[in-house]
Write a protein that holds these residues in place. Structure first.
Motif, short mmCIF file in Angstrom:
data_model
loop_
_atom_site.label_atom_id
_atom_site.label_comp_id
_atom_site.label_asym_id
_atom_site.label_seq_id
_atom_site.Cartn_x
_atom_site.Cartn_y
_atom_site.Cartn_z
N ALA A 171 39.59 46.13 79.54
CA ALA A 171 39.77 44.55 79.73
C ALA A 171 40.95 44.34 80.21
O ALA A 171 41.20 43.18 80.78
N ASP A 174 38.20 44.44 83.33
CA ASP A 174 36.93 45.07 83.33
C ASP A 174 36.33 44.65 82.04
O ASP A 174 36.23 45.28 81.12
N LEU A 175 35.77 43.32 81.99
CA LEU A 175 35.75 42.98 80.58
C LEU A 175 34.50 43.22 80.06
O LEU A 175 34.16 43.44 78.57
N CYS A 176 33.44 43.47 80.74
CA CYS A 176 32.02 43.89 80.38
C CYS A 176 32.11 45.46 79.96
O CYS A 176 30.90 45.83 79.29
N ASP A 207 29.71 36.05 76.06
CA ASP A 207 30.18 37.01 75.04
C ASP A 207 30.22 36.10 73.79
O ASP A 207 29.98 36.63 72.71
N PRO A 256 43.07 39.27 80.53
CA PRO A 256 43.65 40.28 80.37
C PRO A 256 45.25 40.28 79.88
O PRO A 256 45.99 39.50 80.02
N TRP A 280 38.00 35.04 79.10
CA TRP A 280 39.20 36.12 78.59
C TRP A 280 40.48 36.22 79.55
O TRP A 280 39.94 36.18 80.82
N GLY A 286 43.77 45.32 76.40
CA GLY A 286 42.58 44.39 76.05
C GLY A 286 42.78 43.03 76.83
O GLY A 286 43.57 42.92 77.67
N ALA A 287 41.95 42.32 76.21
CA ALA A 287 42.08 40.75 76.63
C ALA A 287 42.15 39.75 75.64
O ALA A 287 41.71 40.19 74.34
#
Lengths: 112, 421, 976, 168
Positions: free
Chosen positions: C459, C463-465, C330, C416, C414, C285-286
């Motif tokens: 994330a 790849d946050l979205c 976000d 990672p 954000w 995640g992030a």
């Protein structure tokens, strides 16, 4: 935590099962050697940043010594082979050269 | 940036003055010059030992035409990743001499450099947990007495008073006493490098970071220059002071050293309120422990046993060290490891350092401090400066030559303590 | 609404069980939380926003995050041996009866004296201590440092040993997925579909990560994945298991919480996994980044995601009236969730010039005001948020309006979680579009085969979205490193980067100005990122500020090194089971229990315990030793010699091999005979000694010292396998197969003859240095006529299982002879009386046999032996070496062991020149006077001379150089 | 309270003979099939284990040991071989129960659950050398006599009720 395959028993042993014995293929200098030769044998070490031929004993396993060809920077292990030889076998040389084309075992392995 | 910047004097008054103007008036601690095409002396390695060598070249011999090169940032090797222990109660005469010189210099280093290196003589104890260790440490006391090195044997009760958190009745290895050096302690490791760097820069020396040496140029067996990532730089003399890379640099100059590079493991805990004022080393179980001024328990242990240049923490020696220390200091069990790392140390054939001339004229080597490097920095720099300036070792370096391996004249400290931290 | 926030919301909270109230204590107050709370959410629900004080300035601190990255909400937890400092409230599950305390404050969290540092902060910039406290010199040790030290640390030090259990386990998996969010679970499903074993590790008790919170339908997607995975063979799903570090060759260390803070189950509290992973997928995640605006550290300012978590997961409102400040879409989710929970969202302060995506639109649709191109100039309030002053982002902080609020949700974008990927050499790449570092797939950490061993997904890969199939378009994040962009010093001096260590934007700028320009210099000079969160929140913001100060792009600045562990790892978990009795293996001889029953005082020798002496009644150790010696000298005694190494060497080339191993000529030893042998290492130094017996034509039995058995066996195998592999020799280490008992003293033969054996023990049949085989008292035995005490002596080896039987029979049969068990110290003294050397006493790894007058044991006939060449080097033959002599103190006092003899000269380093030292020294009960051995320069040539031994007290002891054999020089006793 | 993961019981009635030499010749002399590399071949009450390329271990009922030593010595006479009774140098434990593999996995760097039948793994358990192989219902562990108490202790610690390795 290094993981090396013992060529004698085929076990993938981890570092805690093994004992390192330093540079491999040293040529013993006996009573006839000069001071310089003896010093070279005892102390002058290649200590390369790169491919290192080194002795390991499968201490918590079959008890046998073997030699690993390992890069001291990436820790890649090119192969292991039984210690009962004075030079690295062909398949090891090929495996190293696949990654390091310039590698020359005789030159690198010699102690001056 | 001019390469002759001076840093200005540090004091509480300077801080007060700067507080009034938002700390905008501070100069750079050290300049960031481009290399000239030649220097009288090039020191390779801007760690503690290299910078100290340069500093004493200037201070003791008036040689300031000096460049200190480093392939990374200054103080970024073992100086910045050790456990900061300082002591001088070594058994063998040559070791005791150079480490005690270092300790004496540490005692006045903040004043000498006008930079607070936070040398903290809080005392250091080496635990004796077997009869064999008792004998070894008592022997050290007798030797140190004749060497002029202050140290004493203390019994378990006294030790418990000095280190209340220790378990002296450990079921496995009860503490039988200890070798106590009241003058020993710790210092802020980064500050030692920074303080020397600032002082060298203030003398006009060039500290050139991110400048990797790629070759050593010789002519008729004499050094002429080094090739670097910033070009060729000429020199009369070359001092190699690059723990962890000594073999590689020597190879560039065409000789081989009795050195193998291995990783020494260390870790710190989360910070806690002060609970231990003394540095404690437990060699039977392989671990040592001190508490930093920030409150972290600083823990060191053994080295990995294979050649390695990765500067990473590995696992199983940390595990051995931690269980040894949890057994010795049971209250630390619920503390947490915050960070672990490894430093690459030079191990020589007798585990003692090398300060030596070399087969190449004008090239001098200072390496092989193993796990004892930080505590030696000022003494090492002092002796190395003398070696470089005069071309031959003075009394402090005399026994640490490369010839000792050929002659079988070893300086073996493991005799007394198992490991020579 | 009568509650003053924070408080528990009337509805919601997906993790809590409102029917199960749990009592706990905080700073002595009794509070109640709910099953499913973390400590942080429970405290917030009780109105406790302030949970601690910062390290340097003692500023009030509330939680800023909701997970492992939390730098502020650290508590002292538990009592007695279970007390644990710096426990992170955001990741600690609430357990009934928990006792917690705030940290780094005195006398109390609210009235903290240390807070004076905050007022002095202009005098305490980064690195101030390097510039002051220099004069006068003694002041550092006696005044300044003690003051600084007193303020060190956060939590209190524990005082008692931890009573809980811990354990380790070894795991193996073809693929380990770290992170049980949607990306991890999908990656696990994909990996498992290809066959092989897949292990998924999730740090929290819950699957799904942020997905159930952030996405409608998220929980369903997670549940579906879990259903799939549970049906797949080879998949292991493990929760509460934190992957703390990735090490060389794919070795992954993870900590599984089994019974944290609930020790009553009788099971280990934590388990340390050592997992050999074929491949590691980091789906970690992030972490959300804070924003740097003035007073961004006031309690009530928290990450937007954290605020969302507290509302959604725990039904806790961190504030009643919330301002959201962001540079991305976000954070708008927080506004929506807060509004849904019935809280007042006063405004969204968005640094971007415009915000037009779905999320901002949804927020606007609720009637929430969105202020674009705006920034927070300053947070008002000291212990809690009272209002925020708004300004333009692209300005110097001129206040345009003030919005009253009691909480601020901030989002700076954000980062990672790249830690595991980086631990063993994986490199990162700067993603300029998203303003973040993410794993560089071209430079992964390498495994033993030289191939990449780790891969990041979701994330963690930037790849946050993307949340699996739940992808939702979001507007671009705009990098904002300082808010407002051209904030003056006054504001920057109040912008916190590192909350715990109190590192501010101005500190980093000062470091850059002073030339601490490498990122590592800056980190170390300012302590940025060195707190217990290891910079999880502060690193990227600090880097960006440093890059700004140096006027260089962020990738040129680089990152500091990520070191394991990811989150702090309890030391007891690392030590695991190896505590107390299991700390190290204790080796016991077959007679160990007998010794213990007889009150043996133990001496550790390697992992063995050997009886040092057997004190009786009120006797002290010294008296016991003296009694034991006299008993042996006058009657008979027994020593448990089972620990001595026993190595068999057999084969056609065994003689040749023995001649290489020992300095002596062993190939000529006759069958049935014994010879004392010396073994050197290749460096020439004496490494071991012992008696060698020739068992048959092709078989030798080598005795080693207690510590030597394994070492010498390995040494032999080393030479056989790596140097002389064509020699036909086999070795076997039979040390533990036999119990060995030394029976020594003038009555030894009498005693043994009473035991009715088959072996003729007469001096003619079994002379000194002979051995014989047969049985003794009905036990198969080998008897060696050897002596280390100088007395008539037999060493008897029997199968280990019958050692105790023989020992007891000896004691039964010898009762009237005064048979006495003796320990190692009596043995040491008796051999010293005889001038026998002892490995470890006379030798220390720097001694060659020639130093000890053992030239007779070095064969002159042999061309070679291990160590021979080394012993020819200059320093080994230059005549200056110290050699073994006896020492007789002049005043009748025992010379101290280890004391050095000094000349009156001083060397070039000002050290007294020494000329010898004491290696063994005792009061001899046999002779009733001191005996000592030592090594002395030209010693054997200086018989009769007197040496001076200066003592640390200033006194000088004197001793005469004498022959080292003090007792029975003719050897008539041992030959008897 | 739940059951212990496995029952740890000392085994005291085994004889063991270390054999070094040519493995085929050794197997011949022992009257057994030669074990494969890292294998352990069982024939009635006797097992012959591969210990290294030139070492095997014959495991047999204790009372048969002296006779077997004699017979093997005789059978290998004239060859380069070494026969040694090591029965007394060993401590042996059986780890029997549904959680036996978990107990092994806590102590040895070995994939215990995947260990096949007829395979002998020489390794370390915590801090001592051991050899491990599968038997009916669990595993048999050989260690050294002097550290037998330690081995028993760590095995029992690893078998605590409720501490199985299955995810919870």
């Amino acid at each position: 935590m290094l993981i090396l395959t013992c060529p004698h028993c085929g076990i993938q042993a981890e570092e805690t099962e093994l004992h390192n014995g330093g540079e491999a293929h040293l040529k013993r200098v006996g009573p006839d050697g000069s001071d310089e030769e003896f010093e070279g044998y005892m102390f002058a070490r290649r200590n390369p940043r790169g491919v290192h031929l080194e002795r390991w004993r499968h201490a918590y396993g079959c008890g046998k010594w073997f030699i690993a060809a390992r890069c001291t920077v990436t820790l890649q292990v090119f192969g292991t082979y039984a210690a009962q030889t004075t030079t690295p076998p062909d398949h090891i040389v090929q495996a190293v050269r696949a990654a390091r084309p310039d590698w020359n075992p005789t030159e690198e392995g010699a102690s001056e | 940036m001019p390469d002759t910047a001076r840093s200005g004097r540090y004091s509480v008054f300077a801080i007060a003055r700067e507080a009034l103007r938002q700390h905008k008036g501070w100069n750079r601690a050290w300049a960031s010059p481009e290399p000239r095409d030649r220097y009288k002396v090039i020191v390779v390695g801007a760690g503690g030992h290299g910078l100290a060598t340069a500093y004493y070249l200037g201070k003791n011999f008036g040689i300031t035409d000096v460049a200190v090169l480093d392939k990374g940032w200054l103080g970024g090797g073992n100086t910045g990743r050790n456990t900061t222990i300082i002591r001088s109660n070594y058994l063998q005469d040559p070791s005791a001499a150079i480490y005690d010189k270092a300790l004496k210099l540490y005692e006045g280093l903040s004043q000498d450099l006008n930079y607070n290196v936070m040398f903290s003589p809080r005392g250091l104890i080496m635990l004796a947990q077997t009869e064999h260790e008792v004998r070894g440490y008592k022997r050290t006391v007798y030797a140190n007495n004749l060497q002029g090195v202050s140290t004493e044997w203390i019994d378990a009760q006294r030790l418990k008073e000095l280190v209340p958190i220790i378990n002296i009745d450990g079921p496995r290895y009860p503490v039988l006493g200890g070798l106590y050096q009241e003058r020993g302690g710790t210092a802020r490791h980064d500050a030692v490098a920074w303080g020397y760097a600032r002082a060298c820069s203030d003398m006009g020396m060039h500290i050139i970071q991110n400048c990797e040496v790629t070759g050593v140029e010789t002519e008729g067996g004499q050094v002429r220059a080094v090739n670097t990532s910033k070009g060729r730089i000429g020199c009369e003399k070359l001092a190699m002071v690059v723990a962890g890379h000594s073999s590689q640099l020597a190879e560039m100059a065409g000789f081989r050293l009795p050195i193998e590079s291995v990783a020494l493991q260390a870790l710190v805990s989360e910070p806690i309120k002060p609970c231990m004022d003394v540095v404690v080393m437990a060699n039977t179980v392989h671990g040592y422990l001190s508490q930093s001024d920030k409150g972290e328990m600083v823990i060191g242990g053994g080295t990995d046993h294979f050649n390695n240049f990765t500067q990473r923490g590995s696992w199983h020696h940390v595990e051995e060290t931690v269980r040894a220390l949890v057994e010795t200091f049971p209250m630390i069990g619920r503390l947490k490891m915050l960070r672990q790392w490894g430093g690459i140390v030079d191990m020589t054939g007798d585990r003692s350092p090398i300060l030596s001339t070399t087969p190449v004229g004008g090239v001098f080597v200072n390496c092989g401090w193993g796990t004892g490097g930080f505590k030696a920095i000022p003494g090492s720099g002092w002796a190395m400066a003398e070696l470089v300036a005069k071309g031959r070792p003075g009394p402090l370096a005399a026994d640490f030559g490369l010839d000792r391996f050929r002659e079988g004249r070893f300086i073996d400290e493991s005799v007394a303590a198992g490991v020579a931290h | 609404m009568t509650h003053v926030p924070p408080f528990r919301l009337p509805r919601g909270g997906r993790l809590i069980d409102r029917s199960d109230q749990l009592g706990f204590r905080f700073d002595g107050r009794h509070l109640r939380g709910l099953r499913g709370d973390t400590l942080a959410s429970a405290l917030l629900a009780n109105g406790q926003m302030m949970m601690g004080r910062s390290f340097k300035y003692h500023r009030p601190r509330g939680p800023v995050a909701s997970g492992a990255e939390e730098p502020n909400a650290l508590l002292g937890l538990g009592q007695g041996g279970r007390f644990e400092p710096n426990q992170r409230a955001t990741t600690t599950a609430l357990v009934p009866g928990m006792v917690t305390r705030s940290q780094n404050c005195w006398p109390s969290l609210d009235a903290d004296i240390g807070a004076v540092n905050d007022w002095l902060s202009p005098l305490l910039p980064a690195g101030f201590y390097y510039k002051t406290f220099i004069h006068p010199r003694p002041f550092w040790k006696h005044v300044f440092e003690p003051v600084i030290r007193r303020s060190a640390g956060l939590g209190k030090a524990p005082t008692d040993p931890d009573p809980d259990l811990y354990e380790q386990a070894y795991g193996f998996a073809d693929v380990v997925v770290v992170g049980g969010g949607i990306a991890g679970l999908q990656a696990a499903r994909d990996a498992a579909a290809g066959g092989g074993s897949v292990t998924v590790l999730e740090q929290s008790p819950h699957w799904g990560g942020r997905t159930p919170i952030d996405h409608a339908g998220g929980q369903d997607a997670i549940d579906a994945l879990l259903t799939d995975l549970r049906a797949m063979p080879g998949v292991t799903l493990r929760r509460n298991c934190m992957a703390t570090g990735l090490y060389d060759h794919g070795y992954l260390i993870a900590r599984e919480a089994l019974a944290d803070h609930d020790p009553n189950q009788g099971i280990p509290r934590q388990r340390l996994w050592r997992i050999r992973a074929g491949r590691v997928i980091t789906a970690t995640g992030a972490l959300e980044r804070p924003l740097s605006f003035a007073c961004n550290d006031v309690p009530g300012v928290m990450l937007a995601s954290a605020m969302r978590d507290f509302i959604d997961l725990h039904g806790v409102a961190p504030g009643q009236r919330i301002v959201v400040v962001t540079n991305n879409d976000d954070a708008y989710r927080t506004a929506l969730i807060a509004a849904d929970a019935g809280l007042d969202v006063a405004a969204i302060v968005d640094a971007r010039p415009q915000a037009t995506g779905d999320l901002p639109q949804a927020v606007r649709d609720r009637g929430i005001e969105v202020l674009t191109g705006s920034a927070i100039a300053k947070v008002k309030g000291r212990r809690h948020v009272e209002a925020v002053a708004i300004c333009d982002q692209d300005g110097e902080g001129k206040i345009t309006r003030t919005v009253e609020c009691d909480a601020v949700a901030m989002s700076g974008g954000w980062s990672p979680v790249v830690h595991l990927y980086s631990h063993c050499g994986g490199k990162l790449t700067w993603d300029d579009a998203q303003a973040l570092f993410r794993p560089d797939p071209d430079r992964p950490p390498l495994g033993a085969d030289g191939q990449g061993i780790a891969q990041a997904v979701g994330a963690a890969n930037g790849d946050l979205c993307c949340a699996g199939d739940l992808e939702r378009p979001e507007g671009a994040t705009m990098p904002v490193w300082v808010m407002p962009a051209r904030a003056p010093h006054k504001l920057r001096a109040k912008m916190w980067l590192d909350y715990q260590n109190d590192v501010k934007v101005t500190d980093v700028e000062l470091a850059a100005r002073e030339g601490y320009a490498s990122v590592e210099h800056t980190k170390r000079y300012t302590t940025l990122g060195m707190a217990t969160d290891q910079g999880k929140l502060s690193n990227i913001n600090g880097l960006a500020v440093l890059s700004g100060a140096l006027d260089q792009p962020i990738p040129a600045t680089g990152t500091t090194t990520f070191r394991p562990p990811y989150t702090p790892l309890t030391l007891a978990t690392i030590a695991a089971d190896a505590r107390g009795e299991a700390f190290q293996p204790l080796r016991k001889t077959p007679m160990h229990g007998w010794h213990e029953a007889k009150g043996a005082s133990w001496e550790p020798v390697g992992h063995w315990r050997r009886p040092y002496a057997y004190p009786q009644g009120a006797e002290d150790r010294e008296a016991a030793v003296a009694r034991e010696i006299l008993a042996v000298r006058k009657g008979v005694g027994t020593l448990d010699a089972s620990t001595l190494g026993k190595i068999v060497v057999k084969g056609p080339d065994a003689g040749r091999f023995m001649d290489m191993m020992y300095t002596n000529m062993m190939s000529t030893l006759k069958v049935g005979r014994c010879r004392y042998g010396l073994m050197c290492n290749e460096n020439g130094f004496l490494m071991d000694d012992g008696v060698v017996a020739r068992l048959s034509d092709d078989t030798w039995l080598c005795h080693t010292t207690t510590g030597g058995a394994d070492r010498i066996h390995a040494h032999m195998e080393d030479w056989l396998q790596c140097e002389w592999w064509d020699w036909k020799v086999f070795t076997a280490n039979l040390t533990e197969q036999y119990a060995q008992i030394a029976v020594a003293g003038p009555q030894a033969r009498t005693l043994l003859e009473r035991l009715n054996g088959s072996i003729d023990l007469s001096a003619d049949a079994l002379p000194f240095m002979a051995w014989a085989e047969g049985d003794l008292a009905g036990i198969p035995a080998r008897i060696f006529r050897i002596s280390f005490s100088g007395e008539l002596s037999f060493e008897i080896a029997v199968p280990a299982a019958r050692g105790l039987e023989l020992w007891e029979k000896l004691h039964d049969a010898g009762a009237d002879l005064g048979i006495t068990p003796y320990g190692t110290e009596a043995m040491h003294v008796m051999r010293a009386e005889k001038g026998f050397i002892m490995i470890g006493d006379e030798t220390d790894g720097t001694i060659i046999p020639q130093d000890l007058g053992l030239d007779w044991a070095i064969s002159k006939k042999k061309a070679d032996y291990i160590g021979k060449r080394a012993q020819r080097r200059l320093h080994m033959v230059d005549g200056t070496r110290w050699k073994l002599v006896g020492l007789q103190s002049l005043d009748g006092q025992v010379l101290p062991d280890g004391a050095y003899a000094a000349t009156d000269q001083v060397n070039a380093n000002g050290q007294r020149v020494t000329e010898g030292r004491v290696t063994s020294s005792y009061r001899s009960p046999t002779l009733d006077r001191p005996v000592a051995m030592g090594l002395v320069r030209h010693g054997p040539a200086r018989m009769g001379q007197v040496l001076e031994f200066p003592m640390p007290s200033g006194a000088v002891m004197k001793a005469r150089i004498v022959d080292p054999v003090f007792y029975d020089k003719e050897g008539s006793r041992l030959n008897g | 309270m739940a059951e212990h993961l496995a029952r740890i019981s000392p085994v005291t009635d085994l004889g063991m003979i270390a054999l070094r030499g040519d493995l085929a010749a050794i197997a011949d002399a022992a009257g057994m099939a030669a074990p494969d590399r890292t294998g352990i071949a069982t024939d009635g009450p006797r097992s012959l284990a591969w210990m290294s390329p030139d070492e095997a271990l014959l495991i047999l009922p204790a009372p048969q040991t002296p006779e077997a030593v004699e017979a093997l010595t005789l059978a290998l006479d004239g060859q380069h071989a070494l026969v040694a009774d090591v029965s007394d140098a060993r401590a042996v434990f059986d780890v029997i129960g549904p959680g036996a593999a978990d107990v092994i996995a806590k102590l040895a760097p070995v994939d215990a659950a995947a260990m096949p039948q007829g395979h002998l793994r020489r390794t370390r358990m915590a801090q001592v050398a051991t050899a491990i192989w599968r038997i009916e219902g669990g595993f048999r562990v050989i260690g050294f006599r002097s550290t037998g108490d330690y081995l028993g202790l760590i095995l029992r610690n690893a078998a605590i009720a409720g501490s199985g390795l299955a995810p919870r």
